[in-house]
Scaffold this motif. Sequence first.
Motif, mmCIF file in Angstrom:
data_model
loop_
_atom_site.group_PDB
_atom_site.id
_atom_site.type_symbol
_atom_site.label_atom_id
_atom_site.label_comp_id
_atom_site.label_asym_id
_atom_site.label_seq_id
_atom_site.Cartn_x
_atom_site.Cartn_y
_atom_site.Cartn_z
ATOM 1 N N ARG A 60 35.809 22.149 66.305
ATOM 2 C CA ARG A 60 37.101 22.827 66.219
ATOM 3 C C ARG A 60 36.940 24.168 65.539
ATOM 4 N NH1 ARG A 60 39.291 21.827 61.094
ATOM 5 N NH2 ARG A 60 38.019 20.405 59.895
ATOM 6 N N GLY A 61 37.921 25.014 65.726
ATOM 7 C CA GLY A 61 37.923 26.322 65.102
ATOM 8 C C GLY A 61 39.317 26.927 65.150
ATOM 9 N N ARG A 62 39.501 27.963 64.372
ATOM 10 C CA ARG A 62 40.803 28.633 64.315
ATOM 11 C C ARG A 62 40.548 30.110 64.047
ATOM 12 N NH1 ARG A 62 46.266 27.726 63.184
ATOM 13 N NH2 ARG A 62 47.193 29.257 61.825
ATOM 14 N N GLY A 63 41.384 30.949 64.637
ATOM 15 C CA GLY A 63 41.189 32.365 64.403
ATOM 16 C C GLY A 63 42.414 33.213 64.681
ATOM 17 N N LYS A 64 42.289 34.465 64.277
ATOM 18 C CA LYS A 64 43.328 35.463 64.511
ATOM 19 C C LYS A 64 43.015 36.206 65.802
ATOM 20 C CE LYS A 64 46.251 36.654 61.782
ATOM 21 N NZ LYS A 64 47.663 36.308 61.776
ATOM 22 N N CYS A 65 44.045 36.597 66.501
ATOM 23 C CA CYS A 65 43.902 37.309 67.772
ATOM 24 C C CYS A 65 44.520 38.698 67.652
ATOM 25 C CB CYS A 65 44.617 36.536 68.890
ATOM 26 S SG CYS A 65 44.065 34.830 69.072
ATOM 27 N N LYS A 66 43.885 39.638 68.338
ATOM 28 C CA LYS A 66 44.410 40.998 68.420
ATOM 29 C C LYS A 66 44.653 41.313 69.893
ATOM 30 C CE LYS A 66 41.830 42.573 64.432
ATOM 31 N NZ LYS A 66 40.737 43.419 63.962
ATOM 32 N N VAL A 67 45.740 41.984 70.142
ATOM 33 C CA VAL A 67 46.029 42.394 71.516
ATOM 34 C C VAL A 67 45.131 43.559 71.850
ATOM 35 C CG1 VAL A 67 47.772 43.321 73.071
ATOM 36 C CG2 VAL A 67 48.399 41.597 71.389
ATOM 37 N N LYS A 68 44.430 43.434 72.970
ATOM 38 C CA LYS A 68 43.532 44.496 73.439
ATOM 39 C C LYS A 68 44.379 45.636 73.957
ATOM 40 C CE LYS A 68 39.893 46.392 75.557
ATOM 41 N NZ LYS A 68 40.031 47.804 75.413
ATOM 42 N N GLN A 69 44.179 46.804 73.366
ATOM 43 C CA GLN A 69 44.907 48.003 73.781
ATOM 44 C C GLN A 69 44.068 48.783 74.789
ATOM 45 O OE1 GLN A 69 48.018 48.506 72.708
ATOM 46 N NE2 GLN A 69 47.904 46.705 71.410
ATOM 47 N N ASP A 70 44.666 49.251 75.854
ATOM 48 C CA ASP A 70 43.939 50.046 76.852
ATOM 49 C C ASP A 70 43.805 51.477 76.413
ATOM 50 O OD1 ASP A 70 43.521 47.921 78.542
ATOM 51 O OD2 ASP A 70 45.465 48.193 79.521
#
Length: 138
Positions: free
Chosen positions: A128-138
């Motif tokens: 298992r794992g957990r993390g933060k996500c960032k929206v990829k900006q173009d």
Amino acid sequence: MKRIALAGCIAAANFLGQPVSAETVYDCDIKVFTNNGWIAPRVLVLWDDSSKTAKIYDGYIDQLVGEPLAAKVVQRNEMAYDLSWRVNDIPVSNARTKVDGLYSAVFNMQKNTLSIRGVITGFANAPRGRGKCKVKQD
């Protein structure tokens, strides 16, 4: 397994440069809570808000499939979704065999987090794992 994950992270970074249709790409850095592999340290969630569908892409998927996998999506609440997908024929380096990975995740779009659990056929462990996500900006 670690070599596959590292190579896949590089490939995932290259994938980010490719044009993606109406999908929002969430780039998630995952803290893995188990040291036996199976969970990639970087996972991309390609989210299509209009159809509420998702694709998953990580190092293992890159090496074994070569393109993002469609995830089953079930809405959990207003801002979180349950995602599930399957990765077949994952090689086990110390056993000269292949296994299937059944993955489930909670994708919280309000907190930009992804929590992943895996069930690997033939193994008792529960990666298992957990993390933060960032929206990829173009």
